[in-house]
Write a protein that holds these residues in place. Sequence first.
Motif, PDB file in Angstrom:
ATOM      1  N   ARG A 211       0.820  -0.693   0.248  1.00  0.00           N
ATOM      2  CA  ARG A 211      -0.340   0.246  -0.201  1.00  0.00           C
ATOM      3  C   ARG A 211       0.856   1.128  -0.137  1.00  0.00           C
ATOM      4  O   ARG A 211       0.708   1.938  -0.547  1.00  0.00           O
ATOM      5  N   ASN A 214       2.702   1.587  -3.309  1.00  0.00           N
ATOM      6  CA  ASN A 214       2.006   1.526  -4.836  1.00  0.00           C
ATOM      7  C   ASN A 214       2.127   0.680  -5.061  1.00  0.00           C
ATOM      8  O   ASN A 214       2.128   0.747  -6.967  1.00  0.00           O
ATOM      9  N   VAL A 324      -4.715  -2.770  -4.074  1.00  0.00           N
ATOM     10  CA  VAL A 324      -3.916  -1.764  -3.675  1.00  0.00           C
ATOM     11  C   VAL A 324      -4.696  -0.154  -3.964  1.00  0.00           C
ATOM     12  O   VAL A 324      -4.592  -0.010  -4.529  1.00  0.00           O
ATOM     13  N   GLU A 326      -5.021   2.375  -2.573  1.00  0.00           N
ATOM     14  CA  GLU A 326      -4.189   3.936  -2.979  1.00  0.00           C
ATOM     15  C   GLU A 326      -2.956   3.835  -2.450  1.00  0.00           C
ATOM     16  O   GLU A 326      -2.304   2.541  -1.482  1.00  0.00           O
ATOM     17  N   ALA A 327      -2.336   4.976  -2.343  1.00  0.00           N
ATOM     18  CA  ALA A 327      -0.400   4.325  -1.583  1.00  0.00           C
ATOM     19  C   ALA A 327      -0.611   5.824  -1.037  1.00  0.00           C
ATOM     20  O   ALA A 327      -0.822   6.973  -1.615  1.00  0.00           O
ATOM     21  N   PRO A 340      -5.127   5.387  -7.390  1.00  0.00           N
ATOM     22  CA  PRO A 340      -4.239   4.236  -9.315  1.00  0.00           C
ATOM     23  C   PRO A 340      -5.981   5.457  -8.949  1.00  0.00           C
ATOM     24  O   PRO A 340      -6.520   5.209  -9.612  1.00  0.00           O
TER      25      PRO A 340
END
Length: 362
Positions: A211, A214, A324, A326-327, A340
């Motif tokens: 995460r 990403n 994933v 969100e980063a 993303p």
Amino acid sequence: MPMPPSPAAPKTPRPQAPTPPLHPALALMLLVLLVVGGMCLGLFIAMAGVGVLYGTGVLMQVTDVMARPQNHPEGWGVLMLMQGIPLLLGFGGGAWALLTFTSLRRDAASRLAWRPFSATWLLAAIGLIIISVPAMSILIAWNAGLHLPPFLYSWEKAARLYEDQAQTLTTFLTRFSSFERFLVAVVVVAIIPAIAEELTFRGVVLRQLSRWTNSVHWGVWLSAAVFSAIHVQFFGFFPRMILGVMLGYLFVWSGNIAVSMAAHFAQNFAQLLLLYLQQRGTIQFDADANEALPWPLALVSLLLTAGLLYWLYQRRAELAAPPVAEAHTLTSHGVEVRRPAPPVAGHTLTSHGIDSAEPPRA
């Protein structure tokens, strides 16, 4: 005549937004606290077990028993208790608590991926560990004989002394005078680490690093490095990290953490079994040696391992990798959240032609 006021329309309660998941850095810090707390609780329970099983006399000198277990008849059993219970409640209990009692529980299914899978994955994961042994022996021998630059000689000397002392303790723990001791070692050295460490390093650390960066690949490699470093064995760091990488991709590709648990168990159990058979005189192979196996055998092992990994990669589950969402990036302005881009229509070349991949509709 004034008109009576009309009754107010009932207010419709606004739906509450779901609690956002913990920032990966916060989740990892909380994991460390829970692991430490679980290990402290495990030590307390283990000491209580020592008192019940061996008496208060042994409990009062438990520090000396752990420092010099070979000088005490109860040393082997005490060490097994003091190793197994803290590991189970620390790493296993800490990861379970984080996934159960925090906002991470909302996507626990995607991270642990307890979804149906075929027995082929379990057999392939166990087979991967077994056939990779000769190839890994080359890396083990190289890492064991690694020498650091001259200016780090004092650190290398201290590290080797520490690892020699740890190896003496490991040799004592894996000395099986009976089949019952072997079974206890299977539980403490093979089953408990396979469950507890996989829950922590693949179930939590891999996911949170994925995460944060990403990238599932970064999550696999970084979590493998942490997995190896936590064992505090520099002259075995690289083989254990490669093992962690294989376990990480088995988890990601299969979509089920039980697969990496099976492979982790196979790794530890195979070494215990070889030691037990060696001590009984059934085989002459020294499982504790850091010597490389013959190059032809290692080369065949490497080719078979690569082929099996590729075969598993081709059969990876759809969305087996934890999604994933969100980063997060820590910057001088605070926490930057990057999401993303939405999926777009694409095309995939298959044996049946070109399939159109349309983005999912809400």
